[in-house]
Design a protein around this motif. Structure first.
Motif, PDB file in Angstrom:
ATOM      1  N   MET A  15       0.830  -1.203   0.000  1.00 48.67           N
ATOM      2  CA  MET A  15       0.000   0.000   0.000  1.00 48.67           C
ATOM      3  C   MET A  15       0.867   1.257   0.000  1.00 48.67           C
ATOM      4  O   MET A  15       0.589   2.228  -0.724  1.00 48.67           O
ATOM      5  CB  MET A  15      -0.909  -0.007   1.222  1.00 48.67           C
ATOM      6  CG  MET A  15      -1.772   1.239   1.376  1.00 48.67           C
ATOM      7  SD  MET A  15      -2.533   1.362   3.015  1.00 48.67           S
ATOM      8  CE  MET A  15      -1.104   1.834   4.012  1.00 48.67           C
ATOM      9  N   ILE A  58       0.467   4.144  -2.971  1.00 46.63           N
ATOM     10  CA  ILE A  58       0.051   5.520  -2.681  1.00 46.63           C
ATOM     11  C   ILE A  58       1.198   6.495  -2.918  1.00 46.63           C
ATOM     12  O   ILE A  58       1.006   7.571  -3.502  1.00 46.63           O
ATOM     13  CB  ILE A  58      -0.470   5.620  -1.233  1.00 46.63           C
ATOM     14  CG1 ILE A  58      -1.711   4.739  -1.057  1.00 46.63           C
ATOM     15  CG2 ILE A  58      -0.788   7.069  -0.883  1.00 46.63           C
ATOM     16  CD1 ILE A  58      -2.270   4.727   0.355  1.00 46.63           C
ATOM     17  N   SER A  93       1.613   7.286  -6.533  1.00 50.13           N
ATOM     18  CA  SER A  93       0.545   8.137  -7.059  1.00 50.13           C
ATOM     19  C   SER A  93       0.755   9.605  -6.708  1.00 50.13           C
ATOM     20  O   SER A  93       0.237  10.490  -7.392  1.00 50.13           O
ATOM     21  CB  SER A  93      -0.811   7.676  -6.517  1.00 50.13           C
ATOM     22  OG  SER A  93      -1.105   6.366  -6.940  1.00 50.13           O
ATOM     23  N   TYR A  94       1.510   9.866  -5.638  1.00 45.57           N
ATOM     24  CA  TYR A  94       1.684  11.245  -5.175  1.00 45.57           C
ATOM     25  C   TYR A  94       3.116  11.744  -5.357  1.00 45.57           C
ATOM     26  O   TYR A  94       3.473  12.783  -4.814  1.00 45.57           O
ATOM     27  CB  TYR A  94       1.300  11.346  -3.691  1.00 45.57           C
ATOM     28  CG  TYR A  94      -0.188  11.407  -3.463  1.00 45.57           C
ATOM     29  CD1 TYR A  94      -0.834  12.617  -3.237  1.00 45.57           C
ATOM     30  CD2 TYR A  94      -0.956  10.249  -3.484  1.00 45.57           C
ATOM     31  CE1 TYR A  94      -2.199  12.673  -3.028  1.00 45.57           C
ATOM     32  CE2 TYR A  94      -2.322  10.286  -3.284  1.00 45.57           C
ATOM     33  CZ  TYR A  94      -2.942  11.502  -3.057  1.00 45.57           C
ATOM     34  OH  TYR A  94      -4.309  11.557  -2.851  1.00 45.57           O
ATOM     35  N   PRO A 127      -1.766  12.476   0.929  1.00 46.89           N
ATOM     36  CA  PRO A 127      -2.868  11.523   0.749  1.00 46.89           C
ATOM     37  C   PRO A 127      -3.681  11.362   2.031  1.00 46.89           C
ATOM     38  O   PRO A 127      -3.152  11.451   3.143  1.00 46.89           O
ATOM     39  CB  PRO A 127      -2.161  10.223   0.377  1.00 46.89           C
ATOM     40  CG  PRO A 127      -0.785  10.360   0.917  1.00 46.89           C
ATOM     41  CD  PRO A 127      -0.450  11.821   0.849  1.00 46.89           C
ATOM     42  N   VAL A 177      -5.972   8.643   3.962  1.00 46.19           N
ATOM     43  CA  VAL A 177      -6.207   7.195   3.958  1.00 46.19           C
ATOM     44  C   VAL A 177      -7.128   6.841   5.120  1.00 46.19           C
ATOM     45  O   VAL A 177      -6.908   7.271   6.257  1.00 46.19           O
ATOM     46  CB  VAL A 177      -4.888   6.408   4.083  1.00 46.19           C
ATOM     47  CG1 VAL A 177      -5.146   4.908   3.947  1.00 46.19           C
ATOM     48  CG2 VAL A 177      -3.875   6.877   3.051  1.00 46.19           C
ATOM     49  N   ASP A 205     -10.878  12.237  -2.941  1.00 43.08           N
ATOM     50  CA  ASP A 205      -9.640  11.648  -3.456  1.00 43.08           C
ATOM     51  C   ASP A 205      -9.001  10.686  -2.450  1.00 43.08           C
ATOM     52  O   ASP A 205      -7.834  10.311  -2.594  1.00 43.08           O
ATOM     53  CB  ASP A 205      -8.638  12.755  -3.801  1.00 43.08           C
ATOM     54  CG  ASP A 205      -9.144  13.657  -4.918  1.00 43.08           C
ATOM     55  OD1 ASP A 205      -9.802  13.127  -5.829  1.00 43.08           O
ATOM     56  OD2 ASP A 205      -8.897  14.878  -4.858  1.00 43.08           O
ATOM     57  N   TRP A 217      -8.187   7.359  -0.014  1.00 43.31           N
ATOM     58  CA  TRP A 217      -7.911   5.934  -0.186  1.00 43.31           C
ATOM     59  C   TRP A 217      -8.533   5.188   0.993  1.00 43.31           C
ATOM     60  O   TRP A 217      -8.508   5.670   2.124  1.00 43.31           O
ATOM     61  CB  TRP A 217      -6.407   5.674  -0.209  1.00 43.31           C
ATOM     62  CG  TRP A 217      -5.662   6.409  -1.283  1.00 43.31           C
ATOM     63  CD1 TRP A 217      -5.397   7.754  -1.336  1.00 43.31           C
ATOM     64  CD2 TRP A 217      -5.083   5.843  -2.456  1.00 43.31           C
ATOM     65  NE1 TRP A 217      -4.688   8.067  -2.465  1.00 43.31           N
ATOM     66  CE2 TRP A 217      -4.471   6.902  -3.182  1.00 43.31           C
ATOM     67  CE3 TRP A 217      -5.004   4.560  -2.978  1.00 43.31           C
ATOM     68  CZ2 TRP A 217      -3.805   6.712  -4.379  1.00 43.31           C
ATOM     69  CZ3 TRP A 217      -4.338   4.361  -4.176  1.00 43.31           C
ATOM     70  CH2 TRP A 217      -3.750   5.425  -4.867  1.00 43.31           C
ATOM     71  N   HIS A 261      -6.970  -0.843  -6.214  1.00 42.08           N
ATOM     72  CA  HIS A 261      -5.537  -0.720  -6.488  1.00 42.08           C
ATOM     73  C   HIS A 261      -4.735  -1.897  -5.930  1.00 42.08           C
ATOM     74  O   HIS A 261      -3.622  -2.162  -6.392  1.00 42.08           O
ATOM     75  CB  HIS A 261      -4.996   0.580  -5.874  1.00 42.08           C
ATOM     76  CG  HIS A 261      -5.615   1.812  -6.434  1.00 42.08           C
ATOM     77  ND1 HIS A 261      -5.055   2.522  -7.476  1.00 42.08           N
ATOM     78  CD2 HIS A 261      -6.763   2.460  -6.107  1.00 42.08           C
ATOM     79  CE1 HIS A 261      -5.821   3.562  -7.752  1.00 42.08           C
ATOM     80  NE2 HIS A 261      -6.866   3.552  -6.935  1.00 42.08           N
ATOM     81  N   LEU A 284      -7.460  -2.118  -1.252  1.00 41.67           N
ATOM     82  CA  LEU A 284      -7.134  -0.692  -1.197  1.00 41.67           C
ATOM     83  C   LEU A 284      -7.854  -0.055  -2.373  1.00 41.67           C
ATOM     84  O   LEU A 284      -7.564  -0.376  -3.530  1.00 41.67           O
ATOM     85  CB  LEU A 284      -5.628  -0.469  -1.295  1.00 41.67           C
ATOM     86  CG  LEU A 284      -5.180   0.997  -1.322  1.00 41.67           C
ATOM     87  CD1 LEU A 284      -5.513   1.689   0.002  1.00 41.67           C
ATOM     88  CD2 LEU A 284      -3.684   1.110  -1.613  1.00 41.67           C
ATOM     89  N   ILE A 285      -8.804   0.824  -2.090  1.00 40.36           N
ATOM     90  CA  ILE A 285      -9.654   1.352  -3.153  1.00 40.36           C
ATOM     91  C   ILE A 285      -9.673   2.877  -3.128  1.00 40.36           C
ATOM     92  O   ILE A 285      -9.366   3.511  -2.110  1.00 40.36           O
ATOM     93  CB  ILE A 285     -11.104   0.829  -3.031  1.00 40.36           C
ATOM     94  CG1 ILE A 285     -11.743   1.343  -1.739  1.00 40.36           C
ATOM     95  CG2 ILE A 285     -11.147  -0.685  -3.081  1.00 40.36           C
ATOM     96  CD1 ILE A 285     -13.213   1.004  -1.616  1.00 40.36           C
ATOM     97  N   THR A 286     -10.037   3.452  -4.265  1.00 40.85           N
ATOM     98  CA  THR A 286     -10.345   4.879  -4.377  1.00 40.85           C
ATOM     99  C   THR A 286     -11.646   5.014  -5.156  1.00 40.85           C
ATOM    100  O   THR A 286     -12.119   4.062  -5.790  1.00 40.85           O
ATOM    101  CB  THR A 286      -9.234   5.651  -5.115  1.00 40.85           C
ATOM    102  OG1 THR A 286      -9.036   5.057  -6.408  1.00 40.85           O
ATOM    103  CG2 THR A 286      -7.935   5.636  -4.335  1.00 40.85           C
TER     104      THR A 286
END
Length: 559
Positions: A457, A461, A464-465, A472, A474, A517, A519, A541, A554-556
């Motif tokens: 995870m 994440i 992505s950033y 982020p 979470v 946005d 997670w 993800h 792990l979702i968004t």
């Protein structure tokens, strides 16, 4: 025992302590829920300086006083500043070792003029060290072993006070005060209550020696922390925390606990299996008859007072866990050792005494044969979620050793040889210890630990950033501290409305409404239940199994 010098015995005991308590101590991840929970509190002491007002996941943690977390933070700081499995467990292993030293010294002081005196203290240490519950807790980052250290230190000092010997009121009070700083009022109530029961057993004159002066010193370390705590609470306006710690987690939790409910007889049963393999001899040591009660010396009476008060005290609460009565074990070991020392001097054992030894030997034989059955593949272990070959070689080796040792134990007891029998039982538990902590737990670790999911995870994440200055957000449904301990991000706790709902926490739809946005970590079963009642498009993800079959996602929100 006569063939070894005192220095050789001490060296041998130190070696056994290192093997029983320290060997491979950090060789497997922290076990949920308690170990990551406590380790995280210590980690936030180091990273955010929450030394007076403990925090967990950036929020005040009112469940326990800070002393245990201080020890984890201290060892972690000395080891480079990182809280890990080794530094988190080191304080409990050290506490267990100190308990052995304290009870050894207390036992030796019982009758130093007798030439056979070394046998009773040695038996006491060996019994306590090899008792399953004790060596298991010595390797687990939980509060109760440190509490047991302070109650044992206080009780042995309190015995000197109650029997008119020289003692230090300051030292006795300090031990009880540190016990309070470790787990609350029980740090005082166990020693104070046990000494009161001893006074009742010993007669009215014993009350004149009750160490009332020590009670005043008890509150010196507690008051020092409370003053700093009140200042911290006032500066941060955390008065709810103070009320929660001082009342809800003590008085309310004892009389009206919200979990760990067990029947009234629970502790009287749990001590029987937790004290294995020495339970048969502990039952022999019980003073069932009037002559056996009259034969007890002062230390044995005091030990039974500790055992009786602690069992009854915790029985009064509906909330029960077997670790609560850990302070009983040093004194249970003492009375059991006294019985074994007496048996060692007999030329012929009675039927019940012989039966106790046979039971210990047969239990060892059953363990050995069980390992061999697993080796032969005749029984499948309920561990289908472990995707790794069973370490049959080590299990088989342990099975052969336990079977051989069981034969040694059985032949020793049949020949009335108590000392070889004790040595055989200790050897058997050493094999069990090594098999469980050096083989089984490391084998299970990659599949039972949340570390693998959390590290994956972190990578997802962070990637992505990597080109963004935003932080982020979470969240986690059914928050677990391990995911914060191994993770890089503070977690927002989200309610599990399909399992154990908590109305004070945001639900899944509330979380995404506030953090579009964001997670979210959630079990697949809970996510599927959520989708039955909500039209929600999500991007998965990460999907990974953690523990005994739970799939975590792990979702968004899919835009």
């Amino acid at each position: 025992m006569e063939t070894f010098s005192k220095n050789q015995l001490i060296a041998g005991l130190i070696l056994l302590v290192l093997i029983f308590f320290f060997l491979g101590l950090g060789g497997y991840d922290l076990t949920a829920p308690d170990e990551p929970h406590f380790a995280l509190v210590a980690k936030e002491m180091l990273t955010d300086n929450h030394w007076v007002l403990p925090h967990r996941n950036q929020t005040p943690y009112p469940d326990k006083p800070p002393f245990f977390f201080w020890t984890i933070a201290l060892f972690s700081a000395l080891a480079g500043g990182t809280v890990n499995a080794w530094t988190a467990r080191l304080s409990t292993a050290i506490a267990a070792s100190l308990i052995l030293w304290i009870i050894w010294q207390w036992s030796r002081a019982g009758d130093p003029d007798k030439p056979e005196n070394s046998l009773g203290p040695l038996f006491t240490v060996l019994i306590l060290m090899s008792c399953f519950k004790f060596f298991f807790q010595a390797r687990i980052a939980q509060i109760d072993m440190v509490l047991c250290l302070f109650t044992t230190a206080a009780l042995t000092a309190g015995y000197d006070a109650m029997t008119g010997k020289s003692y230090s009121p300051f030292r006795l009070g300090l031990f009880m005060g540190l016990g309070i700083l470790t787990k609350g009022p029980v740090g005082l109530l166990i020693p104070a209550g046990a000494m009161a029961v001893f006074a009742l057993m010993s007669g009215r004159s014993a009350w004149k020696n009750y160490p009332f002066k020590a009670l005043a010193w008890t509150f010196v370390p507690v008051a020092a922390w409370l003053i700093l705590l009140i200042l911290d609470v006032a500066l941060n306006n955390q008065w709810d925390y103070l009320n929660n710690l001082l009342f809800k987690q003590t008085v309310v939790r004892f009389f009206n606990p919200w979990h760990h409910h067990q029947p009234v007889y629970y502790f009287f049963v749990s001590i029987l299996y937790d004290f294995l393999p020495w339970t048969p001899f502990f039952l022999l040591a019980l003073p069932w008859t009037r002559p056996s009660r009259e034969a007890l010396d002062q230390r044995q009476i005091f030990s039974w007072a500790v055992i009786l008060f602690t069992l009854v005290f915790f029985t009064l609460s509906k909330g029960k866990r077997s670790i609560y009565i850990l302070p009983v074990f040093p004194f249970a070991a003492y009375v059991t050792a006294a019985k074994l020392q007496w048996l060692a001097g007999k030329s012929k054992l009675a039927r019940t005494e012989l039966a106790a030894g046979l039971i210990a030997g047969l239990l060892t034989l059953i363990l050995g044969l069980g390992c061999l059955v697993v080796l032969g593949g005749w029984v499948a272990l309920p561990l289908g979620w472990v995707e790794a070959p069973l370490p049959k070689g080590w299990i088989g080796a342990a099975g052969f050793m336990l079977t051989a040792v069981s034969v040694y134990i059985l032949t020793s007891i049949l020949k009335n040889r108590i000392k070889p029998m004790v040595a055989g039982i200790v050897a058997a538990m050493l094999v069990v210890n090594l098999l469980f902590f050096l083989v089984i737990l490391p084998w299970l670790e990659p599949f039972r630990s949340a570390r693998g999911f959390t590290e994956a995870m972190n990578q997802v994440i962070t990637k992505s950033y990597e080109r963004s200055s935003e932080k982020p957000v979470v969240g986690m449904v059914d928050y677990r501290s391990a995911y914060r301990l191994y993770g890089l991000f503070t977690l927002i706790e989200v309610a599990n409305e399909f399992g154990f709902p908590n109305s004070s926490l945001p639900k899944i739809d509330n979380f995404f409404a506030a953090h579009p946005d964001g997670w979210l970590i959630v079990r697949q079963d809970d996510w599927e239940s959520f989708l039955k009642d909500h039209a929600f498009k999500a991007k998965i993800h990460l999907r990974q199994k953690v523990g005994s079959g739970d799939l975590f996602l792990l979702i968004t929100k899919d835009k």
